[in-house]
Design an enzyme around this catalytic site. Structure first.
Site, short mmCIF file in Angstrom:
data_model
loop_
_atom_site.label_atom_id
_atom_site.label_comp_id
_atom_site.label_asym_id
_atom_site.label_seq_id
_atom_site.Cartn_x
_atom_site.Cartn_y
_atom_site.Cartn_z
N ASN A 1 -10.20 -2.81 2.53
CA ASN A 1 -9.89 -2.87 1.11
C ASN A 1 -11.17 -2.69 0.30
O ASN A 1 -12.27 -2.73 0.87
CB ASN A 1 -9.28 -4.23 0.75
CG ASN A 1 -7.79 -4.32 1.09
OD1 ASN A 1 -7.13 -3.31 1.29
ND2 ASN A 1 -7.28 -5.53 1.13
N HIS B 1 -3.85 1.09 11.97
CA HIS B 1 -3.62 -0.18 12.69
C HIS B 1 -4.97 -0.79 13.06
O HIS B 1 -5.72 -0.16 13.81
CB HIS B 1 -2.79 0.12 13.94
CG HIS B 1 -2.52 -1.07 14.80
ND1 HIS B 1 -2.63 -2.37 14.34
CD2 HIS B 1 -2.13 -1.17 16.10
CE1 HIS B 1 -2.32 -3.20 15.33
NE2 HIS B 1 -2.03 -2.50 16.39
N HIS C 1 0.83 -1.21 0.00
CA HIS C 1 0.00 0.00 0.00
C HIS C 1 0.86 1.27 0.00
O HIS C 1 0.52 2.26 0.64
CB HIS C 1 -0.94 0.04 1.20
CG HIS C 1 -1.96 -1.07 1.23
ND1 HIS C 1 -3.22 -0.93 0.71
CD2 HIS C 1 -1.89 -2.34 1.71
CE1 HIS C 1 -3.89 -2.06 0.88
NE2 HIS C 1 -3.10 -2.93 1.48
N TYR D 1 0.94 -4.21 12.05
CA TYR D 1 0.85 -2.78 11.74
C TYR D 1 1.68 -1.94 12.70
O TYR D 1 2.38 -1.02 12.30
CB TYR D 1 -0.62 -2.33 11.72
CG TYR D 1 -1.35 -2.87 10.52
CD1 TYR D 1 -1.63 -4.23 10.41
CD2 TYR D 1 -1.73 -2.06 9.46
CE1 TYR D 1 -2.27 -4.74 9.30
CE2 TYR D 1 -2.38 -2.56 8.34
CZ TYR D 1 -2.65 -3.91 8.27
OH TYR D 1 -3.27 -4.42 7.17
#
Ligand code: HDE
Length: 687
Positions: free
Chosen positions: A152, A343, A79, A366
C-alpha cells in the site's frame, strides 16, 4: 510486435514474449463464430418473416449474446478500482549477504514486473481521487517463480489481526441499507468502527493526512507493511520491511481539488499513468529494505510483528536495493489488469514470512479470493499470471483448464514416469521454509506487546509540518462533519485526545461535541522521513495550463515555453475556443483545450498570458475563475506582462508563488523553481 513497446529493436524480455504469444489482432481478418464458422450477417437476427419472431436456431445470435451476458467477473472485494502497467526491476547492489533470492544477486540483473495501483474502498467504476489508501502491488516474474510484493502507499494498517479484516471493510464500504456513500470513509459506520477499535489510531492519522490524497501514482511511496524475512544461502535470516521510493518525490492533492477532480476527470490518476508512459515519462521508484537482525527483535518499544507500527527510518535505515521502471502500458485492461492475481504468499527462495498475524491471515485470503473471482483454480494459467520459468506438477483439471497434460501419471511418488516431476533439494533451488522455532499454547488472544495504539500515532503527528497538521485537522473535520451520530463524534474526539490534545479540542469545537478529557500520550519524538515537506521537488513532467487569447507577446511566450521544455515541464494551451490564437507579432499558436473542456484542478500550475477574445466578457470571467481556483489551491501562478490585469481582476494579489514576468530578469528560473515547489502553503488564500 506491439508498436507501443519501449524495446525498439532490443530483444523482447521473457514476459513480454510470453504475452505476445497470446495476443490476437482482429485487424483485416474475416469475422467468424467462436467455432470458426464465417459470419454472413452481423446486423440482423434470424427471424420467421422480416417482421416475425427470432428463431432458436440462430446460433450466431445465441453465442454472441451469451458471451456478452457473461463478460463481467466479480470485482475485487477490496481494491476493485485499479490501473496497471508493465516494467522492469534492476538491481543496484547484490543482496547476497541477506537473501539468496536469485533476482537480487547480481547488480544490473533485470526482472520483468507488472504493477497494479488501486484505491481500496470504491467499486470498479468509482472515481480515482477519493480520500483512501492506494494499493501498490508488484508481481516480479523471476526465474525462480513469481514474487508478489502486495503493498500500500501507507506503511501501517487499520487492524492487527486478519480476523478483523471483514469488519473494517464492512464498516468503510457504502452503508448496506442505502449503498451510500461511494468510495468514502466520511460516514457513521466507518467512524463507529474506528472509535470502537482503537488499534486503528495510527492508520487513521495517515488516512486523514495528505498521503491519502496522492497527486498521482508516480508520486507516492509504497510499503510492504507486513514484516517479512530475508534468508541467505547459509540459512541466516533477517526481518525486513519493503519500501518503494518515487523518483519524483511524494506529492498530494489538496482536498477541495481532489473532490473537484472526481467530477471533472474521474480517471485522473489512471490517465496520468497511461499518458506519462505513452509520452516516455516512465514512472520510477527505488526499492528499499529495512533490515533487522533477529537478535534485535525485542529492542524496540513496539512489536515488530504488529502491522499498526512502522519502523522509524531514523532507527532502522532504508537500504536502497534497485530500481523499478514502469515503461509499457497494457494492451487490454481486462485481460491483464483485471485478471492479474496477486498474493503475498507468492514468494521465492530467500524470502519468507514472519508471524505477523495480519500477514498470516493474508496468506489464506488472496488465494481464496482468486478462486471465486477468476472462476476456479486454473487462474495461474491466465497469461498475465503465468511464471516465466517452467512449471510442472500433478495438479489437474478444474474449470477452463488450458494445459493439455500428456501421459497417464498425475501422482507422486510413481515409478511409471521415473518418479517425475521430481522435487528439488534446497541446493537445487527447492523452496524450504525457514525453520523458525515456535513454542506456545493454543490460544485465541493478542500479545500485550500490541497494546500501545497511540505512541506512533503521536510520533506521526509530531513529524508533520504546520500545513500538514492543518490538513489533518481539516480532514477530521470534514469526515466527522458528515457523521450523523453525535455519540460517535464524541467517541472519536475522546479517542484522539490520546494523539494530540489541541487536535481533539479544536475538532470537538468544530463538530459540536464536548471538549475531550485527558491528555495525549507523552511522546515528543518525531521522524522527519514521515513528512512530505522533506520530499524531492522536481519540475519534471509537471503540467502548466497556459491561459491565452490573441495579441500576446510572441517572443516572451516562446522563451517561456522553450524553458519549460528544457526542464521537462509540460504545457497545454487553453483559450476560449479550439483553433489558433495569434500574437501581436502575427505568430499562430494551436489551442489544445478550451475553458470549457478542462479545469484548473487538472494542472500543476498556471501561466496567465491573457489577451483579447471574441467574447471578451466571457473570456475575462473564465480567466478570473481559473486564476482564483489555482490561487486557492496554493499553486504556482506565472504572469506574463499581458496577464497582469487579469490577476487584478481576479483579486489575486502578489503572493508567494505568484511570479511576475514584468521587469523580472530572473523570470525563467523563478518560474521553474515555483513549478517544482508545487504548493505555496504560506499564501493567504482568503481572497
Ligand atoms: Fe489486501 N486483499 N488484505 N491488503 N490487498 C486483497 O485480494 C486482505 C492488506 C492489498 O491490485 C484481496 O485479489 C486481508 C494489507 C492490495 O489486485 C483480498 C487483509 C495490504 C490489494 C485481500 C489485507 C494489502 C489487495 C481482494 C488483512 C498492504 C490489491 C482482491 C489481513 C500491505 C491487489 C484480491 C491488486 C487485495 C485480503 C490487508 C494490500 C480479499 C484478509 C495490510 C494492494 O484477498
Amino acid at each position: 510486435m506491439n508498436e507501443k513497446s519501449h524495446h525498439n529493436n532490443e530483444e523482447l524480455d521473457k514476459k513480454e514474449q510470453q504475452l505476445e504469444s497470446f495476443k490476437v489482432d482482429n485487424y483485416g481478418k474475416k469475422m467468424t463464430t467462436n467455432q470458426g464458422v464465417k459470419i454472413s450477417n452481423d446486423e440482423d437476427s434470424l427471424k420467421a418473416g422480416l417482421r416475425g419472431p427470432t428463431l432458436m436456431e440462430d446460433f450466431h445470435f445465441r453465442e454472441k449474446i451469451t458471451h456478452f451476458d457473461h463478460e463481467r467477473i466479480p470485482e475485487r472485494v477490496v481494491h476493485a478500482r485499479g490501473y496497471a502497467a508493465h516494467g522492469e526491476f534492476v538491481v543496484y547492489e547484490s543482496m547476497k549477504e541477506y537473501t539468496k533470492a536469485g533476482f537480487l544477486q547480481d547488480p544490473g540483473k533485470k526482472t520483468p514486473v507488472f504493477v497494479r495501483f488501486s484505491t481500496v474502498v470504491g467499486s470498479v467504476g468509482s472515481q480515482d481521487t477519493p480520500r483512501d489508501v492506494r494499493g501498490f502491488a508488484t508481481k516480479f516474474y523471476t526465474e525462480e517463480g513469481n514474487f508478489d510484493l502486495v503493498g500500500n502507499n501507507i506503511p501501517v494498517f487499520f487492524i492487527q489481526d486478519a480476523l478483523k479484516f471483514p469488519d473494517v471493510i464492512h464498516a468503510v464500504k457504502p452503508e448496506p441499507h442505502n449503498e451510500m456513500p461511494q468510495a468514502a470513509s466520511a460516514h457513521d459506520t466507518f467512524w463507529d468502527f474506528v472509535a470502537n477499535n482503537q488499534e486503528t489510531a495510527h492508520m487513521i492519522m495517515w488516512v486523514m493526512s495528505d498521503r491519502a490524497i496522492p497527486k498521482n501514482f508516480r508520486m507516492m511511496e509504497g510499503f510492504g507493511v507486513n514484516t517479512f524475512r530475508f534468508v541467505n544461502e547459509d540459512g541466516k535470516s533477517k526481518f525486513i520491511k519493503f519500501h518503494w521510493k518515487p523518483a519524483l518525490g511524494v506529492h498530494s492533492l489538496v482536498w477541495d481539488e481532489s473532490q473537484k477532480i472526481s467530477g471533472k476527470d474521474s480517471d485522473f490518476q489512471r490517465r496520468d499513468l497511461w499518458e506519462s508512459i505513452e509520452k516516455g515519462h516512465f514512472a520510477e521508484y527505488e526499492l528499499g529494505v529495512q533490515i533487522l537482525d533477529p537478535k534485535d527483535e525485542f529492542k524496540f518499544d513496539f512489536d515488530i510483528l504488529d502491522a499498526t507500527k512502522l519502523w522509524p527510518e531514523e532507527l532502522i535505515p532504508v537500504k536502497i536495493v534497485g530500481k523499478l521502471t514502469l515503461n509499457r502500458n497494457v494492451d487490454n485492461v481486462f485481460a491483464e489488469t483485471e485478471q492479474v492475481a496477486f498474493h503475498p504468499g507468492n514468494v521465492v527462495p530467500g524470502i519468507d514470512f514472519s508471524n505477523d498475524p495480519l500477514l498470516q491471515g493474508r496468506l489464506f485470503s488472496y488465494l481464496d479470493t482468486q478462486l471465486i473471482r477468476l472462476g476456479g483454480p486454473n487462474f495461474t494459467e491466465i497469461p498475465i499470471n503465468r511464471p516465466i520459468c517452467p512449471f510442472h506438477n500433478n495438479q489437474r483439471n478444474g474449470y477452463s483448464r488450458q494445459t493439455i497434460n500428456v501421459g497417464k501419471v498425475s501422482y507422486h511418488k510413481n515409478s511409471l514416469a521415473n518418479n517425475t516431476p521430481s522435487t528439488s533439494t534446497e541446493k537445487e533451488g527447492g523452496f524450504v521454509h525457514y525453520e523458525e522455532k515456535v513454542e506456545g499454547r493454543v490460544i485465541r488472544g493478542r500479545s500485550p506487546s500490541f497494546d500501545d495504539h497511540f505512541s506512533q500515532a503521536r510520533l506521526f503527528w509530531n513529524s508533520m509540518s504546520p500545513p500538514e497538521k492543518q490538513h489533518i485537522l481539516d480532514a477530521f473535520t470534514f469526515e466527522l462533519g458528515k457523521v450523523h451520530s453525535k455519540s460517535i463524534r464524541q467517541q472519536v474526539v475522546d479517542m484522539f485526545v490520546n494523539v494530540d490534545k489541541t487536535l481533539a479540542t479544536t475538532l470537538a469545537d468544530r463538530i459540536d461535541v464536548n471538549p475531550p478529557k485527558g491528555n495525549h500520550v507523552n511522546i515528543n519524538a518525531s521522524s522527519p522521513a514521515l513528512s512530505q515537506s522533506n520530499t524531492i521537488k522536481s519540475p519534471q513532467t509537471l503540467k502548466v495550463g497556459i491561459l491565452i487569447g490573441d495579441g500576446f507577446n510572441g517572443t516572451e511566450l516562446e522563451n517561456t515555453i522553450n524553458n519549460f521544455t528544457r526542464h521537462g515541464i509540460q504545457y497545454v494551451i487553453i483559450s476560449e475556443k479550439l483553433g489558433t490564437v495569434e500574437s501581436a507579432q502575427g505568430q499562430q499558436l494551436k489551442v489544445n483545450e478550451t475553458f470549457l473542456t478542462t479545469y484548473p484542478v487538472l494542472f500543476d500550475a498556471l501561466f496567465v498570458v491573457g489577451g483579447t477574445a471574441k467574447d471578451q466578457a466571457r473570456f475575462n470571467s473564465d480567466m478570473k475563475n481559473y486564476i482564483r481556483e489555482a490561487f486557492q489551491h496554493y499553486k504556482p501562478i506565472l504572469v506574463a506582462t499581458t496577464g497582469e490585469p487579469f490577476m487584478e481582476a481576479a483579486n489575486a494579489p502578489e503572493a508567494p508563488g505568484v511570479i511576475l514576468e514584468k521587469d523580472n530578469p530572473n523570470f525563467a528560473q523563478d518560474a521553474v523553481r515555483a513549478i517544482a515547489e508545487q504548493r505555496f502553503w504560506d499564501r493567504d488564500i482568503n481572497i
